[in-house]
Each structure stands twice: as C-alpha cells, then as structure tokens.
Scaffold this motif. Structure first.
Motif, PDB file in Angstrom:
ATOM      1  N   THR A   5       0.874  -1.086  -0.138  1.00  0.00           N
ATOM      2  CA  THR A   5      -0.095   0.102   0.028  1.00  0.00           C
ATOM      3  C   THR A   5       0.726   1.365   0.215  1.00  0.00           C
ATOM      4  O   THR A   5       0.488   2.399  -0.774  1.00  0.00           O
ATOM      5  CB  THR A   5      -1.003   0.108   1.017  1.00  0.00           C
ATOM      6  N   HIS A   9       0.515   2.988  -3.453  1.00  0.00           N
ATOM      7  CA  HIS A   9      -0.803   4.718  -3.296  1.00  0.00           C
ATOM      8  C   HIS A   9      -0.184   5.571  -3.372  1.00  0.00           C
ATOM      9  O   HIS A   9       0.022   6.892  -3.587  1.00  0.00           O
ATOM     10  CB  HIS A   9      -1.822   3.969  -2.497  1.00  0.00           C
ATOM     11  N   LYS A  48      -9.151   5.720  -1.070  1.00  0.00           N
ATOM     12  CA  LYS A  48      -8.596   4.719  -1.810  1.00  0.00           C
ATOM     13  C   LYS A  48      -9.452   4.345  -3.047  1.00  0.00           C
ATOM     14  O   LYS A  48      -9.381   3.019  -2.700  1.00  0.00           O
ATOM     15  CB  LYS A  48      -7.678   4.125  -0.667  1.00  0.00           C
ATOM     16  N   SER A  49      -9.997   5.056  -3.738  1.00  0.00           N
ATOM     17  CA  SER A  49     -11.151   4.795  -4.417  1.00  0.00           C
ATOM     18  C   SER A  49     -10.579   4.078  -6.003  1.00  0.00           C
ATOM     19  O   SER A  49      -9.109   4.421  -6.397  1.00  0.00           O
ATOM     20  CB  SER A  49     -11.616   6.013  -4.795  1.00  0.00           C
ATOM     21  N   GLU A  50     -10.705   3.170  -6.364  1.00  0.00           N
ATOM     22  CA  GLU A  50      -9.924   2.328  -7.197  1.00  0.00           C
ATOM     23  C   GLU A  50     -10.451   2.776  -8.292  1.00  0.00           C
ATOM     24  O   GLU A  50      -9.068   2.811  -9.525  1.00  0.00           O
ATOM     25  CB  GLU A  50     -10.656   0.515  -7.124  1.00  0.00           C
ATOM     26  N   ARG A  53      -8.392   6.234  -8.800  1.00  0.00           N
ATOM     27  CA  ARG A  53      -6.651   6.248  -9.310  1.00  0.00           C
ATOM     28  C   ARG A  53      -6.785   5.066 -10.418  1.00  0.00           C
ATOM     29  O   ARG A  53      -5.764   5.936 -10.919  1.00  0.00           O
ATOM     30  CB  ARG A  53      -6.299   4.815  -8.258  1.00  0.00           C
ATOM     31  N   THR A  54      -7.594   4.778 -10.775  1.00  0.00           N
ATOM     32  CA  THR A  54      -7.151   4.002 -12.855  1.00  0.00           C
ATOM     33  C   THR A  54      -7.497   5.460 -12.907  1.00  0.00           C
ATOM     34  O   THR A  54      -6.523   5.591 -14.376  1.00  0.00           O
ATOM     35  CB  THR A  54      -8.298   2.981 -13.443  1.00  0.00           C
ATOM     36  N   PRO A 109      -4.062  -1.950  -9.724  1.00  0.00           N
ATOM     37  CA  PRO A 109      -4.592  -2.228  -8.010  1.00  0.00           C
ATOM     38  C   PRO A 109      -4.118  -2.482  -7.423  1.00  0.00           C
ATOM     39  O   PRO A 109      -2.624  -3.501  -6.517  1.00  0.00           O
ATOM     40  CB  PRO A 109      -5.885  -3.575  -8.986  1.00  0.00           C
ATOM     41  N   LEU A 110      -4.271  -2.260  -5.358  1.00  0.00           N
ATOM     42  CA  LEU A 110      -3.786  -2.147  -4.618  1.00  0.00           C
ATOM     43  C   LEU A 110      -4.027  -4.389  -3.858  1.00  0.00           C
ATOM     44  O   LEU A 110      -3.197  -4.175  -3.091  1.00  0.00           O
ATOM     45  CB  LEU A 110      -4.334  -1.424  -3.326  1.00  0.00           C
ATOM     46  N   ASN A 111      -5.232  -4.257  -4.190  1.00  0.00           N
ATOM     47  CA  ASN A 111      -5.202  -5.805  -3.043  1.00  0.00           C
ATOM     48  C   ASN A 111      -4.982  -7.276  -5.076  1.00  0.00           C
ATOM     49  O   ASN A 111      -6.216  -7.098  -5.233  1.00  0.00           O
ATOM     50  CB  ASN A 111      -6.166  -5.469  -2.847  1.00  0.00           C
TER      51      ASN A 111
END
Length: 122
Positions: A5, A9, A48-50, A53-54, A109-111
C-alpha cells in the motif's frame, strides 16, 4: 500498514504532490494547474478509490507519453540550433520516466491476488 500500500498508493500520490508544489514554487505567478493537481492528489491520498486511481493514473500516463514526445521535439530543435541537448534529455527524461513509473503504480490495483489461476479446476 502494508508495504504494498505504501509503494502503490502513497508513494505516487506524494511524488505528484511534491511535483505540483515544485511547479507552484518555481512559477512567478499563481499556477492554477498545480493547485488543481495538489487538490486531486491530496484527495486521492486520503480516499483510496480504485476507479479514481485508475482514471488519474491513466491521464497522467498519457500526459507523460505526450511530454516525452514534446521533449524529443525540443531536443531536436536544440540540436538543429547547433547546441548540445544532453542535459535537457537527461533531466527531462529522468522526470518523465519516474512519472511513467508512478502512473503505472497508480493504475495497478491495491489488492492484487498473490497467484492468478489460469483456469479453475473443481
């Protein structure tokens, strides 16, 4: 806090905030683009909106590609004027490559799963 993270991020967000602040300090007048960038990456740092962020990472990626083309054109103009453009290409290329890497870190992606199965066997 996970190391992934921090890497995927916080590092890109802090990098882009630092660049926007450097643009703001280096400019003679108030640069509204740098204020907008600080606002965008500041909110992205805390939320932390995916999807966000994209989208932001994709926009920055395309901007970095555009700036690499602009750098190549400017280096060509400097060479055609009879001067040396190595310092311009090295410094500009460094910032563009780091910006490309940071934008890719925002898009990832973070996950991410540890292992992606090729097929699901039951």
């Amino acid at each position: 806090m996970k190391k992934s993270t921090l890497l995927r991020h916080y590092l890109p967000c802090i990098y882009f905030i630092a660049l926007a602040v450097a643009i703001q300090i280096g400019g003679a007048a108030i640069n509204f683009l740098s204020l907008i960038l600080v606002l965008i990456f500041g909110t992205l740092l805390f939320f932390k909106s995916e999807v966000a962020r994209t989208i932001v990472g994709g926009i920055v990626l395309f901007a970095a590609i555009y700036f690499s083309l602009a750098l190549a054109d400017e280096a060509n103009d400097v060479v055609s004027a009879g001067k040396d453009s190595t310092q311009l290409v090295l410094v500009g290329g460094f910032f563009i490559v780091v910006t490309l890497l940071m934008s890719v870190l925002l898009i990832v992606p973070l996950n991410l799963p540890k292992r992606v199965p090729l097929y699901n066997r039951r």
